[in-house]
Design an enzyme around this catalytic site. Structure first.
Site, PDB file in Angstrom:
ATOM      1  N   THR A 167       1.463  -5.742  11.939  1.00 36.75           N
ATOM      2  CA  THR A 167       0.214  -5.509  12.544  1.00 36.75           C
ATOM      3  C   THR A 167       0.038  -6.672  13.376  1.00 36.75           C
ATOM      4  O   THR A 167       0.950  -7.723  13.337  1.00 36.75           O
ATOM      5  CB  THR A 167      -0.972  -5.630  11.431  1.00 36.75           C
ATOM      6  OG1 THR A 167      -0.583  -4.546  10.555  1.00 36.75           O
ATOM      7  CG2 THR A 167      -2.282  -5.786  11.796  1.00 36.75           C
ATOM      8  N   ARG A 195      -2.979   8.842   6.170  1.00 37.81           N
ATOM      9  CA  ARG A 195      -2.778   7.586   5.546  1.00 37.81           C
ATOM     10  C   ARG A 195      -3.682   6.515   6.523  1.00 37.81           C
ATOM     11  O   ARG A 195      -3.092   6.338   7.576  1.00 37.81           O
ATOM     12  CB  ARG A 195      -1.522   6.863   4.990  1.00 37.81           C
ATOM     13  CG  ARG A 195      -1.542   5.717   4.144  1.00 37.81           C
ATOM     14  CD  ARG A 195      -1.346   4.518   5.420  1.00 37.81           C
ATOM     15  NE  ARG A 195      -1.334   3.182   4.439  1.00 37.81           N
ATOM     16  CZ  ARG A 195      -1.429   2.007   5.136  1.00 37.81           C
ATOM     17  NH1 ARG A 195      -1.302   1.952   6.254  1.00 37.81           N
ATOM     18  NH2 ARG A 195      -1.489   0.847   4.262  1.00 37.81           N
ATOM     19  N   GLY A 197      -5.007   2.364   6.745  1.00 38.96           N
ATOM     20  CA  GLY A 197      -4.797   1.225   5.751  1.00 38.96           C
ATOM     21  C   GLY A 197      -6.014   0.510   5.915  1.00 38.96           C
ATOM     22  O   GLY A 197      -7.098   0.918   6.247  1.00 38.96           O
ATOM     23  N   ASP A 198      -5.979  -1.000   5.883  1.00 43.86           N
ATOM     24  CA  ASP A 198      -7.205  -1.969   5.836  1.00 43.86           C
ATOM     25  C   ASP A 198      -7.686  -2.334   7.163  1.00 43.86           C
ATOM     26  O   ASP A 198      -8.713  -2.630   7.188  1.00 43.86           O
ATOM     27  CB  ASP A 198      -6.788  -3.140   5.051  1.00 43.86           C
ATOM     28  CG  ASP A 198      -5.595  -3.796   5.741  1.00 43.86           C
ATOM     29  OD1 ASP A 198      -4.750  -3.249   6.011  1.00 43.86           O
ATOM     30  OD2 ASP A 198      -5.730  -5.208   5.790  1.00 43.86           O
ATOM     31  N   THR A 217      -3.170  -8.940   7.487  1.00 42.56           N
ATOM     32  CA  THR A 217      -2.031  -8.018   7.622  1.00 42.56           C
ATOM     33  C   THR A 217      -1.206  -7.986   6.125  1.00 42.56           C
ATOM     34  O   THR A 217      -1.306  -8.826   5.687  1.00 42.56           O
ATOM     35  CB  THR A 217      -0.918  -8.809   8.726  1.00 42.56           C
ATOM     36  OG1 THR A 217       0.252  -8.075   8.607  1.00 42.56           O
ATOM     37  CG2 THR A 217      -0.731 -10.079   8.360  1.00 42.56           C
ATOM     38  N   GLY A 218      -0.558  -6.825   5.892  1.00 44.29           N
ATOM     39  CA  GLY A 218      -0.043  -6.452   4.628  1.00 44.29           C
ATOM     40  C   GLY A 218      -0.088  -5.158   4.316  1.00 44.29           C
ATOM     41  O   GLY A 218      -0.607  -4.331   5.043  1.00 44.29           O
ATOM     42  N   GLY A 220      -1.905  -2.454   2.911  1.00 43.18           N
ATOM     43  CA  GLY A 220      -3.264  -2.269   3.474  1.00 43.18           C
ATOM     44  C   GLY A 220      -4.076  -2.141   2.047  1.00 43.18           C
ATOM     45  O   GLY A 220      -5.195  -2.325   2.116  1.00 43.18           O
TER      46      GLY A 220
HETATM   47  N1  ASP Z   1      -2.189  -3.814   6.716  1.00 45.44           N
HETATM   48  C1  ASP Z   1      -1.506  -2.831   7.726  1.00 45.44           C
HETATM   49  C2  ASP Z   1      -1.820  -1.530   6.978  1.00 45.44           C
HETATM   50  O1  ASP Z   1      -1.686  -1.420   5.864  1.00 45.44           O
HETATM   51  C3  ASP Z   1      -0.222  -3.076   7.746  1.00 45.44           C
HETATM   52  C4  ASP Z   1       0.257  -4.408   8.223  1.00 45.44           C
HETATM   53  O2  ASP Z   1      -0.450  -5.290   8.344  1.00 45.44           O
HETATM   54  O3  ASP Z   1       1.559  -4.560   8.310  1.00 45.44           O
HETATM   55  O4  ASP Z   1      -1.887  -0.363   7.699  1.00 45.44           O
END
Ligand code: ASP
Length: 305
Positions: A167, A195, A197-198, A217-218, A220
């Site tokens: 991200t 789907r 995410g966050d 980021t992570g 989500g």
């Molecule tokens: N947080 C993002 C998601 O879950 C992905 C990411 O941060 O790498 O869509």
């Protein structure tokens, strides 16, 4: 709220950005780091000249989308149906105005669409076809041929069998004492169609108010279950925690659920926090005190250091 009423110190600025917490030590990120270093200098100059935090975070994320070096914008990867559906959000801490898009298809810069949702509508989040129609009506740059536009990084393609993700995000404090945050993503690689995410969820992956700006980021799903970005602010507001502790504990909460990822945050005094529990996180930050850092794996970024 007028800018003159901002609680932050005048003349101080800070800028931080990230390129995702899915970094792998076996991959060379020197190109992404060099790009971030250049971008950091340009963003710092803008803030020093008096640009607003919200304009600078949008500009930083737009460039990070266009560089194709992260899993956002040009570097995004398609979902299991082969479609490029992207998410983005922006929030102006001065007013708590916010805009976001999710499952957006065919638009070059999702962050521009999020910005227009914030500035041109009464809404906060537009999804799918409605978001794309809105972006077209706003005259935003479109993608004619996805197969030519998107250039998923080789480093990403090597890891398609893994739950890889990435991200981009930016947070800033401007010299008038206002904070802002922006985040943009292609989401999890090979994600299930539909789907989300966050990233586009205000309070989960993106947040800015009068005390702190946060971009996450992570994975989500965990950040949504922890309301991570808003949790940093709540810890400062109700828990009287400092920025560093609030950011670390918010990532700890993600970890307790089994989640992985990180965040960047800047408070109203211009302090910067970088926390992650993943192997690495591409990030860069600079402040008006002369700090300038670009790194991916250094241990001092670890949440539990
Ligand atoms: N947080 C993002 C998601 O879950 C992905 C990411 O941060 O790498 O869509």
């Amino acid at each position: 709220m007028s800018r003159a009423s901002s609680p932050g110190p005048k003349g101080v600025w800070s800028l931080a950005m990230h390129g995702g917490a899915g970094a792998d030590p076996s991959i060379d990120y020197s190109k992404a780091e060099a790009h971030m270093k250049d971008l950091l200098a340009r963003g710092a100059a803008l803030l020093g000249e008096g640009a607003s935090a919200v304009d600078v975070v949008a500009a930083m994320v737009r460039e990070l989308e266009d560089c194709g070096l992260h899993v956002a914008g040009r570097g995004a990867h398609p979902d299991q149906d082969g479609r490029y559906l992207l998410d983005a959000a922006i929030m102006d801490g001065e007013t708590r105005a916010a805009g976001a898009v999710c499952a957006l298809e065919g638009v070059r810069n999702p962050i521009d669409a999020a910005m227009r949702v914030m500035t041109e509508t009464k809404h906060v989040l537009l999804a799918g076809e409605g978001a794309a129609a809105f972006a077209r009506a706003q005259g935003l740059a479109l993608i004619e041929d996805p197969s030519r536009h998107y250039t998923p990084a080789p480093a990403v393609l090597e890891r398609l069998g893994e739950p890889t993700h990435g991200t981009v995000g930016a947070v800033a404090l401007d010299i008038d004492g206002s904070l802002a945050a922006a985040t943009s993503t292609g989401g999890l690689l090979n994600k299930t169609p539909g789907r989300i995410g966050d990233t586009p969820i205000i309070g989960a992956g993106t947040w800015a108010d009068e005390r702190v700006a946060v971009s996450c980021t992570g994975i989500g799903e965990y950040f949504m279950r922890c309301a991570t970005a808003a949790d940093v602010s709540a810890r400062i507001r109700y828990g009287r925690q400092g920025l560093d502790q609030a950011s670390a504990r918010a990532i700890d909460d993600v970890g307790f659920l089994g989640g992985e990822g990180g965040l960047i945050a800047i408070d109203v005094l211009g302090r910067v926090a970088v926390k992650y529990n993943s192997q690495g996180m591409k990030r860069a930050y600079a402040t008006s005190l002369g700090e300038s850092v670009v790194e991916t794996f250094a241990a001092r970024g670890q949440a539990r250091s």
